[in-house]
Design a protein around this motif. Structure first.
Motif, PDB file in Angstrom:
ATOM      1  N   ASP A   1     -33.317 -64.502 -32.532  1.00 51.83           N
ATOM      2  CA  ASP A   1     -32.673 -63.191 -32.368  1.00 51.83           C
ATOM      3  C   ASP A   1     -31.710 -62.969 -33.525  1.00 51.83           C
ATOM      4  O   ASP A   1     -30.499 -63.150 -33.400  1.00 51.83           O
ATOM      5  CB  ASP A   1     -31.942 -63.123 -31.024  1.00 51.83           C
ATOM      6  N   VAL A   2     -32.265 -62.594 -34.658  1.00 53.62           N
ATOM      7  CA  VAL A   2     -31.461 -62.417 -35.866  1.00 53.62           C
ATOM      8  C   VAL A   2     -31.693 -61.030 -36.450  1.00 53.62           C
ATOM      9  O   VAL A   2     -32.661 -60.346 -36.111  1.00 53.62           O
ATOM     10  CB  VAL A   2     -31.806 -63.482 -36.927  1.00 53.62           C
ATOM     11  N   ASP A   3     -30.803 -60.644 -37.332  1.00 56.46           N
ATOM     12  CA  ASP A   3     -30.947 -59.387 -38.062  1.00 56.46           C
ATOM     13  C   ASP A   3     -31.771 -59.681 -39.315  1.00 56.46           C
ATOM     14  O   ASP A   3     -31.262 -60.236 -40.284  1.00 56.46           O
ATOM     15  CB  ASP A   3     -29.567 -58.841 -38.431  1.00 56.46           C
ATOM     16  N   VAL A   4     -33.050 -59.316 -39.282  1.00 58.11           N
ATOM     17  CA  VAL A   4     -33.945 -59.677 -40.388  1.00 58.11           C
ATOM     18  C   VAL A   4     -33.534 -59.024 -41.703  1.00 58.11           C
ATOM     19  O   VAL A   4     -33.873 -59.515 -42.783  1.00 58.11           O
ATOM     20  CB  VAL A   4     -35.406 -59.299 -40.059  1.00 58.11           C
ATOM     21  N   SER A   5     -32.795 -57.948 -41.626  1.00 56.27           N
ATOM     22  CA  SER A   5     -32.391 -57.258 -42.851  1.00 56.27           C
ATOM     23  C   SER A   5     -31.324 -58.026 -43.621  1.00 56.27           C
ATOM     24  O   SER A   5     -31.114 -57.790 -44.811  1.00 56.27           O
ATOM     25  CB  SER A   5     -31.872 -55.853 -42.522  1.00 56.27           C
ATOM     26  N   SER A   6     -30.668 -58.990 -42.939  1.00 54.94           N
ATOM     27  CA  SER A   6     -29.577 -59.706 -43.604  1.00 54.94           C
ATOM     28  C   SER A   6     -29.836 -61.201 -43.797  1.00 54.94           C
ATOM     29  O   SER A   6     -29.242 -61.820 -44.680  1.00 54.94           O
ATOM     30  CB  SER A   6     -28.273 -59.531 -42.809  1.00 54.94           C
ATOM     31  N   VAL A   7     -30.715 -61.792 -42.989  1.00 50.99           N
ATOM     32  CA  VAL A   7     -30.884 -63.248 -43.057  1.00 50.99           C
ATOM     33  C   VAL A   7     -32.116 -63.687 -43.848  1.00 50.99           C
ATOM     34  O   VAL A   7     -32.224 -64.859 -44.215  1.00 50.99           O
ATOM     35  CB  VAL A   7     -30.959 -63.866 -41.641  1.00 50.99           C
ATOM     36  N   CYS A   8     -33.037 -62.780 -44.108  1.00 46.95           N
ATOM     37  CA  CYS A   8     -34.260 -63.158 -44.821  1.00 46.95           C
ATOM     38  C   CYS A   8     -34.010 -63.225 -46.322  1.00 46.95           C
ATOM     39  O   CYS A   8     -33.320 -62.375 -46.890  1.00 46.95           O
ATOM     40  CB  CYS A   8     -35.383 -62.166 -44.516  1.00 46.95           C
ATOM     41  N   CYS A   9     -34.600 -64.238 -46.962  1.00 41.97           N
ATOM     42  CA  CYS A   9     -34.347 -64.463 -48.383  1.00 41.97           C
ATOM     43  C   CYS A   9     -35.183 -63.566 -49.285  1.00 41.97           C
ATOM     44  O   CYS A   9     -34.939 -63.505 -50.495  1.00 41.97           O
ATOM     45  CB  CYS A   9     -34.598 -65.930 -48.735  1.00 41.97           C
ATOM     46  N   SER A  10     -36.180 -62.900 -48.729  1.00 44.15           N
ATOM     47  CA  SER A  10     -37.006 -61.996 -49.533  1.00 44.15           C
ATOM     48  C   SER A  10     -37.684 -60.989 -48.621  1.00 44.15           C
ATOM     49  O   SER A  10     -37.730 -61.156 -47.398  1.00 44.15           O
ATOM     50  CB  SER A  10     -38.064 -62.773 -50.320  1.00 44.15           C
ATOM     51  N   GLU A  11     -38.212 -59.949 -49.227  1.00 44.55           N
ATOM     52  CA  GLU A  11     -38.915 -58.925 -48.457  1.00 44.55           C
ATOM     53  C   GLU A  11     -40.174 -59.503 -47.823  1.00 44.55           C
ATOM     54  O   GLU A  11     -40.535 -59.149 -46.696  1.00 44.55           O
ATOM     55  CB  GLU A  11     -39.278 -57.750 -49.370  1.00 44.55           C
ATOM     56  N   ALA A  12     -40.842 -60.411 -48.548  1.00 45.94           N
ATOM     57  CA  ALA A  12     -42.058 -61.027 -48.016  1.00 45.94           C
ATOM     58  C   ALA A  12     -41.750 -61.836 -46.758  1.00 45.94           C
ATOM     59  O   ALA A  12     -42.479 -61.764 -45.762  1.00 45.94           O
ATOM     60  CB  ALA A  12     -42.703 -61.918 -49.073  1.00 45.94           C
ATOM     61  N   VAL A  13     -40.671 -62.620 -46.795  1.00 53.00           N
ATOM     62  CA  VAL A  13     -40.267 -63.414 -45.632  1.00 53.00           C
ATOM     63  C   VAL A  13     -39.915 -62.494 -44.466  1.00 53.00           C
ATOM     64  O   VAL A  13     -40.269 -62.761 -43.311  1.00 53.00           O
ATOM     65  CB  VAL A  13     -39.071 -64.321 -45.981  1.00 53.00           C
ATOM     66  N   LYS A  14     -39.232 -61.416 -44.770  1.00 54.42           N
ATOM     67  CA  LYS A  14     -38.854 -60.445 -43.733  1.00 54.42           C
ATOM     68  C   LYS A  14     -40.090 -59.878 -43.043  1.00 54.42           C
ATOM     69  O   LYS A  14     -40.150 -59.791 -41.805  1.00 54.42           O
ATOM     70  CB  LYS A  14     -38.040 -59.315 -44.364  1.00 54.42           C
TER      71      LYS A  14
END
Length: 243
Positions: free
Chosen positions: A2-15
Motif C-alpha cells: 500500500d504505497v504511493d507509486v508516484s513517489s516510491v518507484c525508481c522509474s516510470e517502467a517500475v511504476k
C-alpha cells in the motif's frame, strides 16, 4: 504494497509494472471470493514474491559471474521459469475450493515443481544459443561446464531430454493419481494442460521469440473464423475417411 507509486518507484517502467501486477493480484483476490468464499490475495502475493526472489538470485549470479551447481540452479530455475503467477492463481478460479492446507500441500508443490522443471529444461534447450550469446547460464551450459569438457552440447541436450521425459511421465502419474490425493482433479488438470502448452511452444524452437509462434497466436486472435471453410474441410475429411 500500500504505497504511493508516484513517489516510491525508481522509474516510470517500475511504476507501470508494479501497478499492473498489483491490479492483477487484487482482481484475482476479488474474483476468488465468489469461488473460494475468501480472498486469496495474500496467497497470490506470496507467489509473486517467490518469483521475484528467484529472479533476483539469477541476476546476482549474472552480476557476480557466479557458476552455480546444477542442483542450486534447478532449485531456483523451476521457480524463475515464471509459471507460478500463471498457473497457481488459476487454481483458485477453476471451481473446487482449496484450503490453505491443500494449497500448501506437498502434493500440489510436487505438481508445480514437476511441470515447471519440464518447462525450464525445454526452454534451456531451445534458448541455449541465445542465452549463451547474452552471457547467461542455463541447464545445458552448466551441465557442460561441470563436466570439465567431457560432456558435449549434444550429450547435454540428450541428458536434458531424458529428464524431461521422466518428469513428464511423473506429472501424468500425479495427475491421474486418485488414492490419497488431496488436490481436486480439475486443479491437477491445469498442470497437465500447461504441459501441453509447453510442448507446443518448444516443439521446434524457443516459442517466446519465435516468429512462427507469434504468427500462430496472431492468427488465432485476429483472423476471423470462416464457417463455410470449416464445413468444407469437415466434409472433405468425412469423405476421405469413408474411402
Amino acid at each position: 504494497w500500500d504505497v504511493d507509486v508516484s513517489s516510491v518507484c525508481c522509474s516510470e517502467a517500475v511504476k507501470i509494472i508494479f501497478s499492473a501486477v498489483r491490479s492483477t493480484i487484487c482482481e484475482i483476490g476479488e474474483k476468488s471470493v465468489e469461488r473460494q468464499g475468501r480472498n486469496v490475495k495474500d496467497n497470490v502475493i506470496k507467489i509473486w514474491l517467490d518469483l521475484m526472489q528467484s529472479m533476483f538470485t539469477e541476476a546476482e549470479w549474472l552480476r557476480t559471474n557466479a557458476t552455480p551447481t546444477m542442483d542450486d540452479y534447478m532449485q531456483n530455475a523451476y521457480v524463475s521459469f515464471a509459471l507460478g503467477p500463471i498457473v497457481l492463481p488459476a487454481l483458485y478460479l477453476v471451481g473446487p475450493k482449496l484450503s490453505d492446507d491443500v494449497a500448501e500441500n506437498q502434493e500440489l508443490n510436487h505438481l508445480f515443481k514437476t511441470m515447471s522443471t519440464c518447462g525450464r529444461l525445454l526452454n534451456d534447450i531451445q534458448g541455449f544459443k541465445r542465452e549463451s550469446e547474452e552471457g547467461k547460464l542455463n541447464a545445458v551450459s552448466l551441465h557442460m561446464i561441470h563436466s570439465d569438457g567431457v560432456v558435449t552440447y549434444e550429450d547435454a541436450v540428450d541428458k536434458m531430454k531424458g529428464v524431461i521425459e521422466d518428469k513428464r511421465r511423473e506429472l501424468l502419474r500425479l495427475v491421474l493419481k486418485e488414492k490419497g490425493s488431496l488436490v481436486p482433479r480439475d486443479c491437477k488438470d491445469l498442470f497437465w494442460k500447461m504441459m501441453k502448452v509447453l510442448n507446443l511452444f518448444y516443439i521446434k524452437d524457443d516459442g517466446f521469440t519465435s516468429n512462427e509462434m507469434h504468427s500462430t497466436v496472431n492468427a488465432v486472435l485476429k483472423e476471423p473464423i470462416i464457417l463455410n471453410e470449416l464445413l468444407v474441410d469437415s466434409k472433405d475429411n468425412t469423405l476421405s475417411q469413408k474411402h
